[in-house]
Design an enzyme around this catalytic site. Structure first.
Site, mmCIF file in Angstrom:
data_model
loop_
_atom_site.group_PDB
_atom_site.id
_atom_site.type_symbol
_atom_site.label_atom_id
_atom_site.label_comp_id
_atom_site.label_asym_id
_atom_site.label_seq_id
_atom_site.Cartn_x
_atom_site.Cartn_y
_atom_site.Cartn_z
ATOM 1 N N ARG A 1 0.841 -1.181 0.000
ATOM 2 C CA ARG A 1 0.000 0.000 0.000
ATOM 3 C C ARG A 1 0.888 1.247 0.000
ATOM 4 O O ARG A 1 1.928 1.280 0.643
ATOM 5 C CB ARG A 1 -0.893 0.025 1.245
ATOM 6 C CG ARG A 1 -2.070 -0.914 1.193
ATOM 7 C CD ARG A 1 -2.960 -0.749 2.420
ATOM 8 N NE ARG A 1 -2.347 -1.282 3.631
ATOM 9 C CZ ARG A 1 -1.785 -0.545 4.572
ATOM 10 N NH1 ARG A 1 -1.742 0.774 4.464
ATOM 11 N NH2 ARG A 1 -1.262 -1.100 5.642
ATOM 12 N N TYR B 1 -0.760 -3.808 -7.006
ATOM 13 C CA TYR B 1 -0.689 -4.494 -5.709
ATOM 14 C C TYR B 1 -2.066 -4.563 -5.056
ATOM 15 O O TYR B 1 -2.864 -3.629 -5.147
ATOM 16 C CB TYR B 1 0.297 -3.772 -4.777
ATOM 17 C CG TYR B 1 0.146 -4.207 -3.335
ATOM 18 C CD1 TYR B 1 0.633 -5.446 -2.920
ATOM 19 C CD2 TYR B 1 -0.533 -3.426 -2.414
ATOM 20 C CE1 TYR B 1 0.444 -5.873 -1.617
ATOM 21 C CE2 TYR B 1 -0.718 -3.841 -1.112
ATOM 22 C CZ TYR B 1 -0.224 -5.069 -0.717
ATOM 23 O OH TYR B 1 -0.412 -5.496 0.571
ATOM 24 N N LYS C 1 -9.497 -2.531 1.296
ATOM 25 C CA LYS C 1 -9.341 -1.356 2.162
ATOM 26 C C LYS C 1 -10.114 -0.147 1.627
ATOM 27 O O LYS C 1 -10.686 0.618 2.403
ATOM 28 C CB LYS C 1 -7.866 -0.996 2.310
ATOM 29 C CG LYS C 1 -6.958 -2.141 2.704
ATOM 30 C CD LYS C 1 -7.301 -2.764 4.039
ATOM 31 C CE LYS C 1 -6.209 -3.735 4.471
ATOM 32 N NZ LYS C 1 -6.559 -4.509 5.675
ATOM 33 N N HIS D 1 -11.241 -2.422 10.967
ATOM 34 C CA HIS D 1 -10.097 -3.262 10.597
ATOM 35 C C HIS D 1 -9.941 -4.341 11.678
ATOM 36 O O HIS D 1 -9.022 -4.309 12.484
ATOM 37 C CB HIS D 1 -8.848 -2.380 10.514
ATOM 38 C CG HIS D 1 -7.658 -3.048 9.930
ATOM 39 N ND1 HIS D 1 -6.371 -2.633 10.205
ATOM 40 C CD2 HIS D 1 -7.526 -4.080 9.065
ATOM 41 C CE1 HIS D 1 -5.502 -3.387 9.546
ATOM 42 N NE2 HIS D 1 -6.184 -4.271 8.854
ATOM 43 N N SER E 1 -1.742 -4.276 10.422
ATOM 44 C CA SER E 1 -1.301 -5.324 9.509
ATOM 45 C C SER E 1 -0.014 -5.975 10.021
ATOM 46 O O SER E 1 0.852 -5.312 10.583
ATOM 47 C CB SER E 1 -1.060 -4.745 8.113
ATOM 48 O OG SER E 1 -2.248 -4.250 7.559
ATOM 49 N N CYS F 1 0.412 -7.984 12.473
ATOM 50 C CA CYS F 1 0.523 -8.089 13.927
ATOM 51 C C CYS F 1 -0.223 -9.304 14.475
ATOM 52 O O CYS F 1 -0.535 -9.354 15.663
ATOM 53 C CB CYS F 1 0.004 -6.819 14.595
ATOM 54 S SG CYS F 1 1.143 -5.426 14.502
ATOM 55 N N ASP G 1 -9.682 -9.980 8.862
ATOM 56 C CA ASP G 1 -9.164 -8.651 8.549
ATOM 57 C C ASP G 1 -10.166 -7.518 8.723
ATOM 58 O O ASP G 1 -9.804 -6.456 9.201
ATOM 59 C CB ASP G 1 -8.644 -8.636 7.105
ATOM 60 C CG ASP G 1 -7.794 -7.417 6.794
ATOM 61 O OD1 ASP G 1 -7.039 -6.976 7.676
ATOM 62 O OD2 ASP G 1 -7.877 -6.903 5.663
ATOM 63 N N ARG H 1 2.248 -12.122 -0.115
ATOM 64 C CA ARG H 1 0.883 -12.453 0.285
ATOM 65 C C ARG H 1 0.410 -13.782 -0.265
ATOM 66 O O ARG H 1 0.884 -14.264 -1.283
ATOM 67 C CB ARG H 1 -0.068 -11.356 -0.223
ATOM 68 C CG ARG H 1 0.184 -9.984 0.354
ATOM 69 C CD ARG H 1 -0.429 -9.828 1.713
ATOM 70 N NE ARG H 1 -0.094 -8.578 2.364
ATOM 71 C CZ ARG H 1 -0.805 -8.036 3.336
ATOM 72 N NH1 ARG H 1 -1.914 -8.624 3.770
ATOM 73 N NH2 ARG H 1 -0.425 -6.909 3.911
#
Length: 658
Positions: free
Chosen positions: A120, A269, A278, A298, A320, A322, A345, A440
């Protein structure tokens, strides 16, 4: 004729734009007229595309046609989400050199992007409204704001005018009808994404409910408009890297709340191009939630059942990388406990008629960070991604598999590794990671062996607890409970964590990340806090309890104090007992902590220093108060709600009395 946001032919401008006599407007009109002729001719030559367009709902067809007039695609394809369509797209990407098969697994694929298009791009992500303060707080004078990027409608119009005309020349415009949430659910929303990337189509097929049934459900209603282009019209003006079309120098990801529109240009991406994620689900989603009285967050959603068969649902907000996916797919070490995954997510949550907060996972798949995922850390994820998965920017092995940091003990030592950058015979001594830190996997949620039976319940699942957390190596206990809803909102507002590879930040810097939403707020954070506080005022609501967790505290030697992963079930066990009303907590300066001996450590092999793990150092927390105050004063400024400022004062008073 004046055009605002370029693609909206029927838009009557709410903002001041150049009048029809200006040189800017004249040039734009002539440009659009030329494009009109070219694309009208092109569409007439594409009988299948024309037939598909005529079958579209009127508003969708108008959106597609007005966009095509400007973008000039060679053809238009309306996606139906079928397996045969997906096979065709995969074969097309194979021919283009974008994707390769991983023969070790069932229907798994590897993509390597341009190294300049891997995450991002927060610095190029903007929200455009007439009033800047509607979007972001006005920071303290002389301070750079960190809570989003605002762009005026006029400046965004100019930016899009420089990029969008002719951006799809030589390519196919794919029309993706998709539902965020179960199709037909009262909590779900529908979007239409236009893209020139087959990678986006294949990924959106995994991440959303996509196809004809979405169009049937939509009918003549409004929808969220999502426009995406890789920004590389044909013929190319420069060679591609890894056959990956993108335009990183011109990348912009823009959101227009007044029109429920997203424009993304230049990046392929996932976070920048899978616009249901998002962009829609959080940025536009949070705006819709404010308007309609619900929450778009989130957050992961999981169901946990204890040994007595009592099941509760928990939502948790972590930045993200974590551990959201690891927690959502946790394999508990406590005997008799079971965790089931609803989502890893994003959560959309709304109070029902009985006052219960209910949540859906608006997504249909998992777009997880690969490095660190293994059979030791997340065996459920490893089972989930073994088929029908698209991997991006991971390394590959000579036996047809994948590799990333964390799989060293699970990879055949005789297998040769090719890094994500194409380096053959990669070793640890190569000096660069085998997989990109933000590499990913994109995999269907229904494949998860512990997917919750209610994960597609159109009414959502009832939430009993909300967790906030992040990477805090010092000072923050393993778990504590907020005193009440206002205090819980403050806990979310004051979240801090090490920066992650999901964005372009470098190094392990402790950053403020309120609600794990800092990169995703669709509107002014101060107003967002007021919206959360307003939930308490709804009639007859049964508010979830709020907690803060920290799996990442370290000792003075730098070692983790808590083993994490499956052992985190012990933390959830304590939370469940609190929800059930057990007397297992004691008051502290920062919230309710577990009473001594109230934490279930039975069977835990590690020798845990519980005193250090749950300590609340006065000096640390005084500094924490100072840092939070500085952040609030500089970043939120006059938009900080009184209730949140008051909670900070109360925290400081309690810490001073330690």
């Amino acid at each position: 004729m004046s055009v605002c946001y370029l693609l909206s032919d029927s838009f009557q401008p709410k903002y001041s734009v150049p009048n029809e006599e200006s040189s800017f407007s004249k040039s734009l009109v002539s440009k659009c007229k030329a494009v009109n002729l070219a694309v009208t001719s092109s569409v007439h030559n594409l009988q299948p595309a024309r037939t598909d367009l005529n079958r579209l709902p009127t508003k969708v067809r108008q959106y597609v046609e007005s966009s095509a007039r400007v973008c000039q695609p060679d053809s238009i394809h309306v996606c139906d989400g079928s397996e045969s369509e997906n096979v065709q797209l995969i074969n097309l990407m194979k021919q283009q050199g974008i994707i390769e098969q991983l023969p070790k697994y069932d229907n798994c694929w590897l993509v390597r992007t341009d190294p300049n298009d891997v995450a991002r791009v927060e610095s190029r992500t903007v929200i455009s409204t007439k009033d800047r303060r509607e979007t972001i707080p006005i920071p303290k004078e002389g301070v750079k704001g960190q809570l989003g990027n605002w762009l005026s409608p006029e400046d965004l119009q100019n930016a899009l005018n420089e990029r969008i005309p002719g951006c799809m020349k030589g390519r196919t415009m794919y029309v993706i009808p998709y539902s965020m949430g179960p199709v037909g659910s009262p909590l779900s929303k529908i979007g239409i994404e236009l893209t020139d990337s087959p990678y986006v189509v294949a990924s959106m097929r995994i991440m959303t409910r996509m196809g004809r049934d979405v169009l049937e459900t939509l009918g003549q209603e409004d929808f969220v408009k999502c426009f995406h282009s890789v920004g590389a019209p044909l013929p190319l003006t420069k060679p591609l890297v890894n056959n990956w079309p993108c335009n990183p120098q011109q990348t912009i990801i823009s959101h227009i709340p007044d029109r429920n529109e997203v424009f993304s240009y230049g990046s392929g991406y996932g976070g920048n191009s899978l616009l249901g994620k998002k962009c829609f689900a959080l940025r536009i989603g949070s705006i819709l939630a404010k308007r309609e009285g619900w929450l778009a967050e989130h957050m992961l959603i999981l169901g946990i059942t204890n040994r007595n068969g009592v099941k509760k649902y928990i939502a948790a907000a972590f930045p993200s990388a974590c551990g959201k996916t690891n927690l959502a797919m946790m394999k508990p070490t406590l005997p008799g406990y079971k965790v089931e995954c609803v989502g890893d997510d994003i959560a959309w949550m709304k109070f029902d008629s009985e006052g219960r907060l209910r949540a859906i996972n608006p997504e249909n798949g998992f777009f997880g960070v690969a490095p660190g995922t293994s059979n030791k850390t997340n065996p459920i994820a490893m089972q989930t991604i073994a088929k029908n998965t698209i991997f991006t920017n991971v390394a590959k092995t000579s036996d047809g598999g994948v590799f990333w940091e964390g799989l060293e003990k699970e990879t055949d030592s005789n297998a040769k590794i090719t890094s994500w950058l194409g380096q053959e015979d990669w070793t640890k001594e190569s000096g660069k990671p085998a997989a990109h830190p933000n590499s990913r996997f994109c995999t269907p949620a229904k494949q998860c062996p512990i997917i919750d039976s209610a994960w597609e319940d159109p009414q959502g699942v009832p939430i009993d607890a909300i967790l906030f957390g992040g990477r805090r190596p010092k000072g923050v206990p393993l778990v504590y409970e907020a005193f009440d809803w206002k205090h819980g909102v403050f806990v979310g507002a004051s979240m801090r964590s090490e920066a992650t590879a999901a964005a372009e930040f470098k190094g392990k810097v402790i950053m403020h990340d309120p609600f794990a939403m800092r990169p995703f707020f669709g509107y002014n954070f101060g107003h967002y806090l007021s919206h959360w506080l307003s939930m308490e005022k709804k009639p007859n609501v049964k508010l979830p309890r709020i907690y803060h967790v920290n799996w990442f505290r370290r000792d003075d030697k730098g070692d983790f104090l808590w083993p994490g992963f499956g052992e985190n079930s012990r933390v959830l066990d304590w939370i469940l007992r609190r929800i059930e009303g057990e007397d297992v907590a004691q008051e502290s300066a920062i919230g309710f902590l577990p009473k001594p001996d109230a934490f279930n450590l039975k069977g835990l092999e590690d020798n845990i220093n519980m005193r250090e793990l749950f300590s609340v150092p006065k000096d640390f927390w005084l500094q924490e108060v100072a840092d939070i105050r500085k952040y609030f004063e500089e970043q939120v400024n006059d938009d900080l709600p009184f209730e949140v400022a008051s909670e900070l004062e109360k925290l400081e008073d309690r810490v001073n009395r330690l």
